[in-house]
Design an enzyme around this catalytic site. Structure first.
Site, short mmCIF file in Angstrom:
data_model
loop_
_atom_site.label_atom_id
_atom_site.label_comp_id
_atom_site.label_asym_id
_atom_site.label_seq_id
_atom_site.Cartn_x
_atom_site.Cartn_y
_atom_site.Cartn_z
N THR A 1 -17.08 7.15 2.07
CA THR A 1 -16.88 6.22 3.20
C THR A 1 -18.09 5.30 3.33
OG1 THR A 1 -16.52 6.00 5.59
CG2 THR A 1 -17.69 7.99 4.88
N ARG B 1 0.83 -1.22 0.00
CA ARG B 1 0.00 0.00 0.00
C ARG B 1 0.86 1.26 0.00
NH1 ARG B 1 -3.76 -0.51 4.77
NH2 ARG B 1 -4.25 1.60 4.09
N CYS C 1 16.19 0.27 19.22
CA CYS C 1 15.97 -0.83 20.16
C CYS C 1 15.79 -2.18 19.45
CB CYS C 1 14.77 -0.54 21.06
SG CYS C 1 13.19 -0.69 20.21
N HIS D 1 -7.13 8.17 11.70
CA HIS D 1 -6.57 6.82 11.70
C HIS D 1 -5.07 6.78 11.46
CE1 HIS D 1 -10.87 5.09 10.80
NE2 HIS D 1 -10.70 5.46 12.07
C1 BJW Z 1 -16.48 6.19 -3.69
C2 BJW Z 1 -15.66 6.04 -4.73
C3 BJW Z 1 -15.52 7.24 -5.48
C4 BJW Z 1 -15.63 4.10 -3.84
N1 BJW Z 1 -16.19 8.35 -5.07
N2 BJW Z 1 -17.17 7.18 -3.24
C5 BJW Z 1 -19.25 0.73 17.95
C6 BJW Z 1 -19.99 -0.28 17.39
C7 BJW Z 1 -19.36 -1.39 16.83
C8 BJW Z 1 -17.99 -1.53 16.84
C9 BJW Z 1 -17.24 -0.51 17.40
C10 BJW Z 1 -17.88 0.59 17.95
N3 BJW Z 1 -16.91 1.42 18.42
C11 BJW Z 1 -15.70 0.85 18.17
C12 BJW Z 1 -15.87 -0.32 17.57
C13 BJW Z 1 -14.79 -1.26 17.14
C14 BJW Z 1 -14.10 -0.88 15.86
C15 BJW Z 1 -15.13 -0.86 14.72
O1 BJW Z 1 -15.57 0.17 14.28
N4 BJW Z 1 -15.45 -2.03 14.20
C16 BJW Z 1 -16.40 -2.09 13.07
C17 BJW Z 1 -15.78 -2.90 11.94
C18 BJW Z 1 -17.69 -2.66 13.55
N5 BJW Z 1 -13.41 0.40 15.94
C19 BJW Z 1 -12.20 0.51 16.49
O2 BJW Z 1 -11.62 -0.47 16.93
C20 BJW Z 1 -11.55 1.87 16.56
N6 BJW Z 1 -10.98 2.07 17.83
C21 BJW Z 1 -11.72 2.30 18.92
O3 BJW Z 1 -12.92 2.44 18.87
O4 BJW Z 1 -10.98 2.38 20.06
C22 BJW Z 1 -11.65 2.48 21.31
C23 BJW Z 1 -10.61 2.34 22.40
C24 BJW Z 1 -10.79 3.05 23.56
C25 BJW Z 1 -9.86 2.92 24.60
C26 BJW Z 1 -8.76 2.08 24.45
C27 BJW Z 1 -8.58 1.37 23.30
C28 BJW Z 1 -9.52 1.49 22.27
C29 BJW Z 1 -10.39 1.96 15.58
C30 BJW Z 1 -10.79 1.87 14.16
C31 BJW Z 1 -9.54 1.84 13.26
C32 BJW Z 1 -9.87 1.60 11.80
N7 BJW Z 1 -8.66 1.35 11.10
C33 BJW Z 1 -8.70 1.18 9.66
C34 BJW Z 1 -7.27 0.82 9.20
C35 BJW Z 1 -6.36 2.02 9.27
C36 BJW Z 1 -4.97 1.66 8.89
C37 BJW Z 1 -4.86 1.24 7.45
O5 BJW Z 1 -5.06 2.05 6.55
O6 BJW Z 1 -4.54 0.07 7.24
O7 BJW Z 1 -9.15 2.39 9.04
S1 BJW Z 1 -9.85 -0.04 9.08
C38 BJW Z 1 -10.28 0.82 7.61
O8 BJW Z 1 -11.69 1.20 7.65
C39 BJW Z 1 -9.49 2.14 7.66
C40 BJW Z 1 -10.51 3.12 7.17
O9 BJW Z 1 -10.15 4.44 7.56
C41 BJW Z 1 -11.79 2.62 7.77
C42 BJW Z 1 -13.03 3.12 7.09
O10 BJW Z 1 -13.09 2.68 5.79
P1 BJW Z 1 -13.65 3.64 4.64
O11 BJW Z 1 -12.75 4.79 4.46
O12 BJW Z 1 -15.06 3.94 4.89
O13 BJW Z 1 -13.45 2.72 3.35
P2 BJW Z 1 -14.43 1.60 2.72
O14 BJW Z 1 -13.64 0.81 1.78
O15 BJW Z 1 -15.15 0.88 3.78
O16 BJW Z 1 -15.54 2.46 1.94
C43 BJW Z 1 -15.22 3.20 0.77
C44 BJW Z 1 -16.48 3.86 0.29
O17 BJW Z 1 -16.17 4.69 -0.80
C45 BJW Z 1 -17.56 2.88 -0.19
O18 BJW Z 1 -18.82 3.26 0.39
C46 BJW Z 1 -17.60 3.08 -1.71
O19 BJW Z 1 -18.91 2.93 -2.24
C47 BJW Z 1 -17.14 4.51 -1.83
N8 BJW Z 1 -16.44 4.86 -3.06
N9 BJW Z 1 -15.14 4.81 -4.86
C48 BJW Z 1 -17.00 8.29 -3.97
N10 BJW Z 1 -14.74 7.30 -6.57
#
Ligand code: BJW
Length: 258
Positions: free
Chosen positions: A205, A79, A167, A128
């Site tokens: 998103t 990536r 480290c 993120h």
């Molecule tokens: C177009 C297009 C074009 C295509 N034009 N559109 C509440 C409920 C349930 C679960 C949880 C909750 N709260 C927390 C959680 C757990 C968890 C979570 O959310 N899980 C779910 C899967 C259910 N969240 C976490 O763990 C977070 N941390 C947290 O809550 O910590 C609490 C804590 C407190 C105290 C101590 C310790 C912890 C952290 C979340 C981290 C997410 N990380 C990632 C990876 C980042 C690193 C990397 O890049 O590898 O972030 S996962 C991945 O998903 C990445 C993204 O930022 C994120 C969102 O994805 P995104 O951007 O929406 O992409 P897609 O692919 O899903 O969607 C793309 C969209 O674009 C689509 O809709 C297409 O249609 C569209 N599209 N082309 C316009 N041209």
């Protein structure tokens, strides 16, 4: 890559453009879809061959890195090579123009690719983390990552992580994995901007990852107009949907608004 053309009525675009022109406090929340038009794969869209067996939940976790560091590191090196050759697209540039024109503007991004800042956006909250930075899994030291451009076209499935020069612990990308806390202050700043917004643009998103996914409902409850720009149906009730690629729709919106 050929993108689907926008499927939006003139009335909907005019309505959105009016809302954009009239809003004093504008917030944009972006996801991987805005960078799809720069050639970067989304998380939950069609996958590149080598990685199509893996969901982000299988790779973007501390547990995956502990279990199979070479698999996770190889995914990130691929990536990083893609990001190193990517350039901001017209969608990123349109958000820079909105920041220039709107009385107050905050950009909240889930993206780790750095393309908003590369385009010239200034008031950016990154939820993120940063893909192009390494963090030592031992001492926490952060340094710019190394990129091997050849991985963009010829990814490998396994590669041992580089090691910390101080480290010797394995390096990891300075991104937020599932189960990890967001960067200090980032969520609070994003929530404050969302709850004060008159207009929230939700761009590219899937809205499935929390806490970012809570920002649009928060803005809506606080009285903001919410406009969703996405190639797929993605707008919950009460939000205006503009269906199509962000690189086409955002520039059209800006040119109609001002
Ligand atoms: C177009 C297009 C074009 C295509 N034009 N559109 C509440 C409920 C349930 C679960 C949880 C909750 N709260 C927390 C959680 C757990 C968890 C979570 O959310 N899980 C779910 C899967 C259910 N969240 C976490 O763990 C977070 N941390 C947290 O809550 O910590 C609490 C804590 C407190 C105290 C101590 C310790 C912890 C952290 C979340 C981290 C997410 N990380 C990632 C990876 C980042 C690193 C990397 O890049 O590898 O972030 S996962 C991945 O998903 C990445 C993204 O930022 C994120 C969102 O994805 P995104 O951007 O929406 O992409 P897609 O692919 O899903 O969607 C793309 C969209 O674009 C689509 O809709 C297409 O249609 C569209 N599209 N082309 C316009 N041209």
């Amino acid at each position: 890559m050929r993108l689907p053309a926008a499927d939006v009525s003139d009335d909907a675009l005019d309505d959105a453009a009016r809302a954009l022109r009239d809003a004093r406090r504008v917030v944009a929340l972006t996801g991987a879809g805005i960078s799809a038009d720069s050639g970067l794969p989304t998380f939950r869209g069609a996958k590149n061959g080598l990685w199509q067996r893996f969901a982000p939940e299988d790779l973007a976790t501390p547990e995956a890195f502990a279990r199979e560091p070479d698999l996770v590191w190889a995914w990130y090196q691929w990536r990083r090579a893609l990001v190193a050759r990517a350039r901001p697209n017209a969608g990123h540039v349109a958000l820079v123009e909105i920041e220039r024109r709107a009385p107050a503007f905050t950009l909240v991004t889930q993206n780790v690719d750095g393309l908003h800042r590369a385009a010239g956006s200034r008031n950016v909250i990154t939820l993120h983390g940063e893909l192009m930075t390494d963090r030592c899994s031992g001492c926490g030291n952060e340094t710019p990552c190394d990129v091997d451009p050849s991985f963009a076209d010829a990814p490998v499935e396994r590669l041992d992580p580089a090691r910390c020069v101080d480290c010797a612990a394995p390096l990891r990308p300075a991104v937020v994995w599932f189960g990890e806390r967001l960067p200090a202050g980032a969520l609070e700043a994003a929530a404050e901007a969302a709850s004060a917004a008159e207009l929230l643009l939700v761009v590219g998103t899937s809205g499935v990852v929390y806490p970012a996914a809570a920002l649009a409902p928060l803005a809506q409850r606080s009285g903001a107009r919410v406009i969703v720009i996405n190639t797929d149906p993605a707008a919950p009730p009460g939000m205006l949907e503009l269906r199509g690629p962000a690189s086409e729709l955002l520039p059209r919106l800006v040119s109609l608004a001002w």
